[in-house]
Design an enzyme around this catalytic site. Structure first.
Site, mmCIF file in Angstrom:
data_model
loop_
_atom_site.group_PDB
_atom_site.id
_atom_site.type_symbol
_atom_site.label_atom_id
_atom_site.label_comp_id
_atom_site.label_asym_id
_atom_site.label_seq_id
_atom_site.Cartn_x
_atom_site.Cartn_y
_atom_site.Cartn_z
ATOM 1 N N ASP A 117 40.791 41.574 38.804
ATOM 2 C CA ASP A 117 40.877 42.432 37.725
ATOM 3 C C ASP A 117 40.835 42.147 36.054
ATOM 4 O OD1 ASP A 117 42.951 41.554 38.881
ATOM 5 O OD2 ASP A 117 44.787 43.064 37.546
ATOM 6 N N GLU A 160 46.557 42.340 39.071
ATOM 7 C CA GLU A 160 47.239 40.757 38.802
ATOM 8 C C GLU A 160 47.662 41.721 37.308
ATOM 9 O OE1 GLU A 160 49.163 37.332 36.605
ATOM 10 O OE2 GLU A 160 47.414 38.605 36.104
HETATM 11 ZN ZN ZN Z 1 44.774 36.435 34.770
#
Ligand code: ZN
Length: 397
Positions: free
Chosen positions: A80, A145
């Site tokens: 992401d 994340e």
């Molecule tokens: Zn990162």
């Protein structure tokens, strides 16, 4: 001088990955998974997709070592990326344009699709060259994340599937360095988000009586600001950001009308506790401030991450020595610091696995989450060289 990137398949694959708009919010990871399946089949390596949380795939590509019973190496990256303000970009953030001077412009070039592709390309080069490493190498690509990894790396590290990977050492992300150096992160600060609510006697704004919410709020803010000032002095005197405790006032709420002394006022702080600070002592200090502030002062934590021990950078972690020697033998300085922010490495460390953040991005301006995030083609290629050597070294420990 940049190399002839137009015919370079490593650059082309990197750009293909960057063009997938896996940007928050509400990411559909399918295109990333398909891209990675294609890579795995080209390199002829098995791939597993774990969905601990539905629609939040964790992708693991595995290259078995000659001694697969040894603890393995995990090369982790997240799929992401953070949102963009497209108007502020010189080139569209999901086009991965390469400029005449050799810069690839795209969200994720630094954070951290570039690092993920260095992992993959390093393994591709080694495998194509017929190299066989002792330890098994797993290359993981995880979701979410940038929103804390709760449905991504955190959930995955709590599964039996993670345990079965038998990981002895993990490499994750750090940050670029403008000089000829690579930054390593061996630990992180502990994130705490705290809200203090001060209750007092509501009354007319013309009164002058003690016990107001405002007085208590003032006391609390004063304590936090004095603490902040001490830490700021250490930072200004040269202590790295990751080694000071930061406290920032981020929200103030309460009140009903200007001429009414309110019943409730609250203040929120973003706190990052340095690994070297005694976490219990810090918590007790905050609790005692709230007690001293007077009756009706309460506090609650929205985020209260546990203390995670930093990974040691001494002979107790032989992977560290192998990594350091490898980078330095390439004429690049390795600077190890505490990460000022947070990465997925903390979830791995929490399972007792030594983990280091390592983005092989030397001579690169720091543009994580910034407009015009970019990486030079030569830096990316050099990063693969570095990872090729690093992976060989740590997987042969
Ligand atoms: Zn990162």
């Amino acid at each position: 001088m940049c190399n002839n990137w137009k015919d370079d398949p490593e650059i082309q694959r990197f750009r293909d990955y960057l063009r997938i708009p896996s940007v928050h919010p509400n990411i559909n990871y399918e295109e990333c998974v398909n891209f990675l399946k294609k890579q795995a089949s080209e390199i002829d390596l098995p791939i597993s997709v774990y969905e601990v949380v539905p629609r939040k795939p964790v992708v693991v590509i595995t290259w078995q070592g000659s001694e697969p019973q040894l603890p393995s190496i995990l090369l982790n990256s997240h799929m992401d990326v953070v949102p963009v303000y497209e108007d502020h970009w010189t080139h569209p953030p999901f086009e991965a344009k390469v400029t005449d001077d050799g810069f690839i412009y795209a969200r994720g070039t630094q954070d951290m699709k570039g690092v993920g592709m260095m992992h993959l390309e390093a393994v591709r080069r080694l495998k194509n060259a017929g190299v066989r490493l002792r330890r098994t190498v797993h290359i993981s690509f995880v979701p979410d994340e940038e929103i804390g990894g709760v449905d991504g790396m955190k959930s995955f590290t709590e599964t039996d599937d993670f345990k079965k990977l038998n990981i002895g050492f993990c490499l994750d992300e750090s940050m670029p360095c403008p000089e000829n150096a690579i930054i390593a992160f061996n630990g992180e600060r502990t994130n705490r988000e705290l809200k203090v609510t001060c209750r007092g006697t509501p009354m007319h704004g013309a009164q002058l009586l003690p016990g107001t919410a405002g007085e208590k709020l003032h006391f609390i803010i004063d304590k936090f600001m004095k603490f902040r000032e001490e830490e700021r002095k250490k930072f200004e005197a040269g202590t790295p950001l990751g080694e000071v405790t930061t406290v920032n006032l981020t929200q103030v709420e309460g009140g009903v009308q200007v001429n009414v002394i309110p019943e409730n006022l609250s203040v929120s702080f973003d706190i990052r506790v340095a690994p070297e600070r005694d976490h219990d002592e810090f918590e007790n200090m905050v609790a005692s401030w709230c007690k001293e502030a007077g009756e009706g002062v309460t506090f609650e934590y929205f985020v209260k991450n546990p203390l995670v021990k930093s990974t040691r950078t001494d002979s107790s972690v032989p992977f560290w020595g192998a990594l350091k020697d490898t980078v330095e033998n390439m004429g690049i300085e390795l600077r190890c610091v505490i990460c000022p922010g947070a990465t997925d490495a903390r979830h791995v460390r929490r399972r007792g696995v030594p983990a280091l953040g390592l983005s092989a991005l030397a001579r690169t301006p720091v543009l994580l989450h910034a407009h015009d995030e970019r990486v030079h083609v030569d830096v990316f290629k050099r990063g693969i060289d570095v990872m090729e050597n690093v992976v060989s070294a740590v997987a042969n420990v």
